[in-house]
Design an enzyme around this catalytic site. Structure first.
Site, mmCIF file in Angstrom:
data_model
loop_
_atom_site.group_PDB
_atom_site.id
_atom_site.type_symbol
_atom_site.label_atom_id
_atom_site.label_comp_id
_atom_site.label_asym_id
_atom_site.label_seq_id
_atom_site.Cartn_x
_atom_site.Cartn_y
_atom_site.Cartn_z
ATOM 1 N N LYS A 190 0.855 -1.184 0.000
ATOM 2 C CA LYS A 190 0.000 0.000 0.000
ATOM 3 C C LYS A 190 0.896 1.242 0.000
ATOM 4 O O LYS A 190 1.179 1.811 1.051
ATOM 5 C CB LYS A 190 -0.935 -0.034 1.215
ATOM 6 C CG LYS A 190 -1.970 -1.161 1.110
ATOM 7 C CD LYS A 190 -2.810 -1.300 2.365
ATOM 8 C CE LYS A 190 -3.829 -0.213 2.528
ATOM 9 N NZ LYS A 190 -4.943 -0.275 1.588
HETATM 10 N N1 PMP Z 1 -6.873 -3.989 -2.883
HETATM 11 C C1 PMP Z 1 -6.654 -2.680 -2.668
HETATM 12 C C2 PMP Z 1 -6.173 -1.839 -3.800
HETATM 13 C C3 PMP Z 1 -6.880 -2.125 -1.394
HETATM 14 O O1 PMP Z 1 -6.668 -0.823 -1.184
HETATM 15 C C4 PMP Z 1 -7.353 -2.954 -0.363
HETATM 16 C C5 PMP Z 1 -7.599 -2.372 1.002
HETATM 17 N N2 PMP Z 1 -6.490 -2.464 1.821
HETATM 18 C C6 PMP Z 1 -7.554 -4.315 -0.633
HETATM 19 C C7 PMP Z 1 -7.314 -4.796 -1.906
HETATM 20 C C8 PMP Z 1 -7.993 -5.248 0.440
HETATM 21 O O2 PMP Z 1 -6.919 -5.511 1.317
HETATM 22 P P1 PMP Z 1 -7.151 -5.874 2.843
HETATM 23 O O3 PMP Z 1 -8.118 -6.998 2.854
HETATM 24 O O4 PMP Z 1 -5.807 -6.263 3.326
HETATM 25 O O5 PMP Z 1 -7.685 -4.661 3.497
#
Ligand code: PMP
Length: 309
Positions: A157
């Protein structure tokens, strides 16, 4: 004085209004930051906030920091402990969103490098309800393509990388949809602007593999495990074409903010019957039970914090 807005900033817990940075900060100019989105789920009966998969989030963050050469002087255990302290100090008796952000903190505006620049880590907490407007989403395929591992790696991220998601989400909302689904450079389905994607066909769950340029979502991992172990479903990582999604029986998006939310329409075509399907419904219900700390088998995924202390 509780609840109150505090942040972890430059090594200390301080009132949020004192956690400010200068406009020459490198990360503000070049997007040189790595962040996480973590949920704390308020359990009213037990008066406890359960922070979901806290360690997993910090492990992903620390790996992202390695890529961006962000030297953060905290271990995963220390970050978990600081977060629990901060949640307790803030004292919110509601669901919360926890945002750790590691960033290049050097005050240097014309400097396109990562090395020899100072870094810092801050943590912000805000009360947080629903992220998506609806629990039966109308989505569109984005005209924006998902970034790749050789452009801006989507595996972490990174603040700068989120331009890709922000462009896609903005386009979708302004066109009257709830969320955008991005394709990768090969035209395969990658993920939502802020969620991973699953499709149901003939009772089986499919989700794109990491090679299709997506974030290895913590909710994605959770859904794969509980779908197999608790619901006895077959789950396969497979490339998904856009046209396969149109003819899926069900489609769902998963994410820390988005939870598990069904997609009932894509590009003005109904998915299945255009309603939340039975598999999406069972996964969603089970997921909520687990993240609220109400499923004893998975209680270890929930770190307790006592905001009333
Ligand atoms: N893809 C993206 C681009 C995201 O921003 C997120 C949110 N964090 C997710 C997938 C889902 O990830 P997670 O389940 O770890 O929150």
């Amino acid at each position: 004085m509780k609840p109150n807005a505090y942040a972890f900033f430059q090594g200390h817990i301080v009132p949020l209004e004192e956690a400010n940075i200068n406009i020459t900060t490198h990360a503000l100019h070049y997007g040189t930051g790595a962040f996480e989105g973590i949920r704390g789920n308020w359990n009213e009966e037990r008066a406890i906030t359960y922070i979901f998969k806290l360690r997993d989030h910090y492990e992903r963050l620390i790996n992202g920091c390695k890529l961006l050469m962000l030297d953060i002087p905290y271990s995963v255990d220390e970050l978990c402990a600081i977060t629990v302290d901060l949640v307790e100090k803030c004292g919110y008796r509601s669901d919360i969103y926890i945002r750790p952000l590691a960033y290049k903190s050097a005050n240097q505006v014309a400097n396109l490098k990562l090395h020899e620049l100072s870094s810092d880590l801050c943590i912000i907490i805000v009360p947080f309800g629903n992220y998506l407007e609806s629990d039966s989403l109308r989505c569109c395929t984005s005209s924006w393509q998902r970034t790749t591992d050789t452009t801006i790696p989507p595996r972490f991220k990174f603040t700068g990388g989120y331009i890709n998601s922000v462009l896609a989400k903005t386009e979708a909302i302004l066109a009257g949809f709830d969320e955008a689904i991005l394709l990768n450079k090969d035209g395969n389905v990658s993920e939502g602007a802020g969620e991973n994607l699953f499709m149901v066909k003939k009772g089986k769950l499919f989700t794109p593999p990491l090679i299709d340029n997506l974030l290895p979502g913590i909710t994605r991992g959770t859904v794969i495990q509980i779908a197999k172990e608790e619901l006895g479903l077959e789950v396969e990582e497979a490339h998904i074409n856009r046209t396969e999604l149109y003819t899926a029986d069900e489609c769902l998006l998963t994410g820390t903010a988005a939870h598990v939310t069904a997609v009932v329409e894509l590009d003005n075509r109904k998915i299945g019957k255009g309603l939340v399907g039975p598999i999406s419904k069972s996964i969603r219900e089970l997921y909520f039970e687990i993240v609220k700390g109400n499923h004893s088998k998975y209680i270890d995924w929930c770190t307790p914090a006592d905001p009333i202390k």
